[in-house]
Design a protein around this motif. Structure first.
Motif, PDB file in Angstrom:
ATOM      1  N   THR A 193       0.863  -1.308  -0.098  1.00 59.66           N
ATOM      2  CA  THR A 193       0.031  -0.027  -0.159  1.00 59.66           C
ATOM      3  C   THR A 193       0.838   1.308  -0.119  1.00 59.66           C
ATOM      4  O   THR A 193       0.526   1.933  -0.982  1.00 59.66           O
ATOM      5  N   LEU A 194       1.610   1.326   0.950  1.00 57.66           N
ATOM      6  CA  LEU A 194       2.419   2.638   0.928  1.00 57.66           C
ATOM      7  C   LEU A 194       3.521   2.787  -0.075  1.00 57.66           C
ATOM      8  O   LEU A 194       3.728   3.924  -0.669  1.00 57.66           O
ATOM      9  N   GLU A 195       4.206   1.736  -0.575  1.00 55.46           N
ATOM     10  CA  GLU A 195       5.038   1.780  -1.784  1.00 55.46           C
ATOM     11  C   GLU A 195       4.143   2.393  -2.992  1.00 55.46           C
ATOM     12  O   GLU A 195       4.687   3.199  -3.726  1.00 55.46           O
ATOM     13  N   LEU A 196       2.862   1.656  -3.210  1.00 63.88           N
ATOM     14  CA  LEU A 196       2.145   2.032  -4.371  1.00 63.88           C
ATOM     15  C   LEU A 196       1.634   3.732  -4.192  1.00 63.88           C
ATOM     16  O   LEU A 196       1.458   4.359  -5.156  1.00 63.88           O
ATOM     17  N   LEU A 197       1.280   4.060  -2.926  1.00 56.01           N
ATOM     18  CA  LEU A 197       0.798   5.346  -2.889  1.00 56.01           C
ATOM     19  C   LEU A 197       2.070   6.315  -3.287  1.00 56.01           C
ATOM     20  O   LEU A 197       1.817   7.422  -3.900  1.00 56.01           O
ATOM     21  N   ASP A 198       3.215   6.064  -2.965  1.00 54.13           N
ATOM     22  CA  ASP A 198       4.441   6.880  -3.305  1.00 54.13           C
ATOM     23  C   ASP A 198       4.717   6.666  -4.718  1.00 54.13           C
ATOM     24  O   ASP A 198       4.844   7.763  -5.333  1.00 54.13           O
ATOM     25  N   ASP A 199       4.672   5.608  -5.232  1.00 53.05           N
ATOM     26  CA  ASP A 199       4.862   5.528  -6.767  1.00 53.05           C
ATOM     27  C   ASP A 199       3.840   6.126  -7.590  1.00 53.05           C
ATOM     28  O   ASP A 199       3.912   6.768  -8.574  1.00 53.05           O
ATOM     29  N   ALA A 200       2.444   6.434  -7.102  1.00 52.61           N
ATOM     30  CA  ALA A 200       1.419   7.064  -7.743  1.00 52.61           C
ATOM     31  C   ALA A 200       1.615   8.663  -7.482  1.00 52.61           C
ATOM     32  O   ALA A 200       0.922   9.545  -7.925  1.00 52.61           O
ATOM     33  N   GLY A 201       2.571   9.181  -6.532  1.00 53.19           N
ATOM     34  CA  GLY A 201       2.514  10.466  -6.029  1.00 53.19           C
ATOM     35  C   GLY A 201       1.580  11.079  -5.269  1.00 53.19           C
ATOM     36  O   GLY A 201       1.282  12.297  -5.183  1.00 53.19           O
ATOM     37  N   LEU A 202       0.904  10.208  -4.511  1.00 56.62           N
ATOM     38  CA  LEU A 202      -0.139  10.717  -3.553  1.00 56.62           C
ATOM     39  C   LEU A 202       0.238  10.732  -2.223  1.00 56.62           C
ATOM     40  O   LEU A 202       0.812   9.823  -1.446  1.00 56.62           O
ATOM     41  N   GLU A 203       0.181  11.887  -1.795  1.00 57.03           N
ATOM     42  CA  GLU A 203       0.787  12.213  -0.532  1.00 57.03           C
ATOM     43  C   GLU A 203       0.045  11.784   0.607  1.00 57.03           C
ATOM     44  O   GLU A 203      -1.452  11.866   0.511  1.00 57.03           O
ATOM     45  N   HIS A 204       0.533  11.124   1.638  1.00 53.23           N
ATOM     46  CA  HIS A 204      -0.539  10.441   2.652  1.00 53.23           C
ATOM     47  C   HIS A 204       0.095  10.489   4.085  1.00 53.23           C
ATOM     48  O   HIS A 204       1.302  10.620   4.244  1.00 53.23           O
ATOM     49  N   THR A 205      -0.790  10.281   4.862  1.00 56.02           N
ATOM     50  CA  THR A 205      -0.228  10.074   6.309  1.00 56.02           C
ATOM     51  C   THR A 205      -0.633   8.781   6.682  1.00 56.02           C
ATOM     52  O   THR A 205      -1.552   8.444   6.817  1.00 56.02           O
ATOM     53  N   VAL A 206       0.364   8.009   7.498  1.00 51.56           N
ATOM     54  CA  VAL A 206       0.228   6.823   7.904  1.00 51.56           C
ATOM     55  C   VAL A 206      -0.288   6.736   9.266  1.00 51.56           C
ATOM     56  O   VAL A 206       0.148   7.505  10.182  1.00 51.56           O
ATOM     57  N   VAL A 207      -1.547   6.383   9.575  1.00 53.27           N
ATOM     58  CA  VAL A 207      -2.034   6.406  10.910  1.00 53.27           C
ATOM     59  C   VAL A 207      -2.515   5.212  11.419  1.00 53.27           C
ATOM     60  O   VAL A 207      -3.430   4.176  11.017  1.00 53.27           O
ATOM     61  N   GLY A 208      -2.317   4.987  12.838  1.00 52.18           N
ATOM     62  CA  GLY A 208      -2.562   3.861  13.569  1.00 52.18           C
ATOM     63  C   GLY A 208      -1.601   2.641  13.054  1.00 52.18           C
ATOM     64  O   GLY A 208      -0.599   2.824  12.490  1.00 52.18           O
ATOM     65  N   PRO A 209      -1.765   1.388  13.863  1.00 54.38           N
ATOM     66  CA  PRO A 209      -1.225   0.360  13.709  1.00 54.38           C
ATOM     67  C   PRO A 209      -1.208  -0.263  12.239  1.00 54.38           C
ATOM     68  O   PRO A 209      -2.159  -0.075  11.682  1.00 54.38           O
ATOM     69  N   PRO A 210      -0.272  -1.023  11.884  1.00 57.08           N
ATOM     70  CA  PRO A 210      -0.456  -1.966  10.839  1.00 57.08           C
ATOM     71  C   PRO A 210      -1.464  -3.024  10.794  1.00 57.08           C
ATOM     72  O   PRO A 210      -2.042  -3.165  11.921  1.00 57.08           O
ATOM     73  N   HIS A 211      -1.673  -3.874   9.908  1.00 55.82           N
ATOM     74  CA  HIS A 211      -2.768  -4.941   9.637  1.00 55.82           C
ATOM     75  C   HIS A 211      -2.278  -5.916  10.603  1.00 55.82           C
ATOM     76  O   HIS A 211      -1.117  -6.261  11.067  1.00 55.82           O
TER      77      HIS A 211
END
Length: 336
Positions: A40-58
């Protein structure tokens, strides 16, 4: 309008990428939160979508760990969103978002296209302002999840057809993975083993890997969901091509001769892109995939010997739909 989007799994990145662009073209302010899981995070970075990771992982495969992780993430999401003045919350199968949005009195749209992830969809459907689903899912299945007809918004076709609008495959993905273009290319997607709705029997999937490994004229690329799956695939068959990180899977699927997937999204991406596809999914098929099987667009594999390992005669034209139609369905939540 201030729009909050929560992304919790790899397929959700492609789903929201074009929708975020459309929202920003309208002048809306978009904030994206994310959960650490799979690529998820790698793909968000690749898509250029700025995001904030919130909370624990899966939380993994354990039901107890899932509940613990959900509790922690609900608290973290509520803290993140409080006071930010969001007008609308959107998610695809992130059931935590509508729960938090409801507690903060933010209208929300909760989308999904597989109705047998019962626990998460009951939570999301009951809390959401609108539930956005494909036309193929019968209302009685939705009602059991708490999505009564008055809150259900439907869209035609596959969700994948909307985000594939305007897509053109990039052949450089083949070179990046060091693939031999003269051999039959098979793309394999692993089972969702950490999901409660997955049947858990991976015998058929293992037989598929063994068959592919034994074919000299075939090159198979296996796309794992987790680091543990990546290491298991490499140990099981050195001949498999297993990427170190997220790749341009859409281009890979579009250029493949065959896709064999134990999940759902990649199957439907292959259908939309015109690539022959077989499913080894061990759980109960949802209405969308049931319809594709009936139409002959998706084949349910019963044995590895059924695989047709041959070159595609030609690349089919993709089946796509305008993403603004999907956005309009999601925005219905803002009207209450």
């Amino acid at each position: 309008m201030r729009v909050w989007i929560d992304v919790t799994n790899s397929p959700h990145v492609a789903f929201f990428r074009s929708l975020v662009a459309l929202l920003r073209e309208r002048g809306d302010e978009v904030t994206i939160t994310a959960r650490e899981f799979a690529q998820t995070l790698e793909l968000l970075d690749d898509a250029g979508l700025e995001h904030t990771v919130v909370g624990p992982p899966h939380g993994g495969a354990s039901r107890v760990a899932k509940v613990r992780a959900m509790s922690g993430r609900l608290t973290a999401l509520r803290s993140f969103a409080r006071g930010r003045g969001f007008d609308l919350a959107l998610s695809h199968a992130s059931h935590e978002l509508p729960l938090v949005a409801r507690s903060l009195r933010i209208p929300s749209a909760y989308a999904f296209d597989y109705e047998f992830a019962l626990a998460q969809h009951r939570l999301g459907s009951l809390a959401a302002t609108r539930v956005v689903v494909p036309e193929a899912i019968p209302q009685e299945r939705l009602t059991r999840l708490g999505a009564r007809e008055r809150k259900v918004v439907r869209y035609p076709g596959l969700k994948e057809e909307y985000y594939l609008h305007g897509f053109r495959p990039d052949p450089s993905v083949l070179d990046a993975l060091g693939l031999d273009r003269s051999r039959v290319l098979v793309v394999v997607r692993t089972p969702p083993e950490v999901s409660l709705y997955h049947g858990g029997d991976t015998t058929l999937f293992g037989a598929v890997l063994a068959r592919l490994a034994g074919e000299d004229g075939v090159q198979a690329v296996a796309l794992p969901r987790t680091a543990a799956q990546r290491e298991a695939l490499r140990a099981a068959s050195p001949s498999l091509v297993v990427p170190d990180r997220a790749v341009d899977a859409l281009s890979l699927v579009a250029l493949a001769d065959l896709v064999v997937s134990a999940g759902g999204t990649m199957n439907r991406e292959a259908v939309a892109l015109g690539t022959p596809v077989c499913t080894t999914f061990a759980g109960r098929l949802g209405a969308v995939d049931e319809q594709l099987v009936v139409e002959g667009r998706l084949r349910r594999l019963e044995g590895a010997d059924q695989l047709a390992l041959e070159r595609r005669p030609s690349t089919a034209a993709p089946s796509t739909r305008a993403p603004d139609v999907m956005l309009a369905r999601l925005l219905e939540a803002s009207r209450g």
